[in-house]
Design a protein around this motif. Sequence first.
Motif, PDB file in Angstrom:
ATOM      1  N   GLY A  76       0.820  -1.204   0.000  1.00 24.84           N
ATOM      2  CA  GLY A  76       0.000   0.000   0.000  1.00 24.84           C
ATOM      3  C   GLY A  76       0.858   1.260   0.000  1.00 24.84           C
ATOM      4  O   GLY A  76       2.014   1.254  -0.440  1.00 24.84           O
ATOM      5  N   ARG A  77       0.296   2.356   0.547  1.00 22.23           N
ATOM      6  CA  ARG A  77       0.979   3.651   0.537  1.00 22.23           C
ATOM      7  C   ARG A  77       0.994   4.236   1.950  1.00 22.23           C
ATOM      8  O   ARG A  77       0.044   4.059   2.697  1.00 22.23           O
ATOM      9  N   ILE A  78       2.072   4.997   2.253  1.00 24.18           N
ATOM     10  CA  ILE A  78       2.166   5.637   3.552  1.00 24.18           C
ATOM     11  C   ILE A  78       2.923   6.952   3.395  1.00 24.18           C
ATOM     12  O   ILE A  78       3.801   7.088   2.537  1.00 24.18           O
ATOM     13  N   GLN A  79       2.576   7.938   4.228  1.00 27.62           N
ATOM     14  CA  GLN A  79       3.201   9.256   4.148  1.00 27.62           C
ATOM     15  C   GLN A  79       4.541   9.268   4.875  1.00 27.62           C
ATOM     16  O   GLN A  79       4.701   8.670   5.937  1.00 27.62           O
ATOM     17  N   LEU A  80       5.503   9.987   4.267  1.00 25.70           N
ATOM     18  CA  LEU A  80       6.815  10.180   4.878  1.00 25.70           C
ATOM     19  C   LEU A  80       6.977  11.656   5.238  1.00 25.70           C
ATOM     20  O   LEU A  80       6.552  12.542   4.487  1.00 25.70           O
TER      21      LEU A  80
END
Length: 570
Positions: A76-80
């Motif tokens: 999936g996607r995650i914020q950095l």
Amino acid sequence: MALSEQEILRREALTKLRDLGIEPYPANEFVTTAHSKDILENFEKFDGKEVVLAGRMMSNRDMGNASFAELKDSEGRIQLYITRDDISTDEAKTMYKVVFKKLLDIGDFIGIRGKVFKTKVGEISIHVYELNVLAKALKPLPVVKTDADGKIHDAFSDPEQRYRRRYVDLTVNDHVKETFIKRTKLFNAMRGFFNDKGYLEVETPVLQPIPGGAAARPFVTHHNSLDIPLYMRIANELYLKRLIVGGFDGVYEFSKNFRNEGMDRTHNPEFTAMEIYVAYKDYNWMMKFTENLLEHCAVSVNGTTEVTFGEHHVNFKAPYARVTMTDAIKQYTGFDISGKTEEELFEAARGMGIDVDGTMGKGKLIDEIFGAKCEGNFIQPTFITDYPKEMSPLCKQHRDNPELTERFELMICGKEVANAYSELNDPIDQRERFEHQLTLSEKGDDEATQFIDEDFLRSLEYGMPPTSGLGIGMDRLIMFLTNNASIQEVLFFPQMRPEKKQTAIELTEDEKLIVALLQSDNNNTMDLGMLKVSSALSGKKWDAAMKGLSKHGLVKVKVDGDRKMVEYAG
């Protein structure tokens, strides 16, 4: 090969990374400790903990000495959250100011180390304090955007491009990956169902001296050492039956089959089939086995027996309806095929407006009538049973009616998904059926078998126990389970026509200017008014340049709400 402006800039960044002593394609292993999905679903477990992740950088919001980026990994996607002082160790802050802000692009693979936290607005993020370049992308990805209303802009949605560049499709269209995950779940569910019952998975030849087991046109190749023609497998049936002769009670295979026939939304020349053969069973047992199998598979793939396919709501819950082919044709045409001659069937089919010709025997004519007038009516899973003998050369004669065979096909949403028999194990009857097929082939039926498999007949003469066999088109089944109307959507790399070679196009300087402006945008798309102003061309030159680019098919003008957008389509 002409490179776009973005491709040139990315290659320049590649060189600059190496000049800084950073290898953009490092050889060493990068060990990760978590995936984005794990963190997002178990925040309490990861809150404040150090994690190491790797994936593509999919967005970058520069806020000066701090930036937000989005990392996409396999889950999936995650914020950095990345700051200048956290990832840079030198006084010049090179890692942040140069590498991250200037030399990294959307689509590059990076590895990060950091701590999990929540931002002030409550978004689960990773505060990065170590960043590694893992692979530089030299071509820009399409940037698909979703606005506040959930509307998707600049979607990578052209089917031909999606199928040709599946690697891009999987990267930017998250739902596509889910289809193929479900495909694997289907195979695992089916394999587990068979294994739990003690049946053996086997492998049979793909290159065969005789293309048997189905009525289809084969691909032909040549074995140089043996100096003989060989045929790509059209079915594995005859080899699996040989194994039943050899003493196995149940064998199955997921096979890649090849048929040199047409391509459409439900047919690909290379496809996957599952065939299973079980000794001492008949087609009545196989019907129960099949409906229980598919109910199990539906639940394993989707968590429920109910699926949506197009406008239809389909329920895989057993049991399924059973309708004889004779009754189906009688119900939807009023014509009774029982006892009819070839001439009577020919006239009846022609009277129904069906395209028939003199090469067709009784079986082919009945098949044409059923296909044209009946099969589209069966939406819920339905077994069509008791096919005429002429349609089924490998199937046992019906125990109550010598004109019929003990065969069924499973229809769903008007399409065949499974085919099964009480298998013919009388070697004398089998030889006569093969010889009849040869007669049909000589008559011009290109789907009738042109060969008699003498070794298969020899195996039957050693004795094959009563057996039932089932074949399932795996590609078509997963289409139904994932609501995909095209077989290309469930194959990673479907067969495509050769890509057209692009001829070199000479552009004017004004046309080159507009193309360069469009290519400078991540999506190759700009507001028409803004593009015109940025070009600084006079009205006459603008009109001439846009007309020339449109003529060459290099730009498209689209309406997006109250705005006109120009897209570079080269």
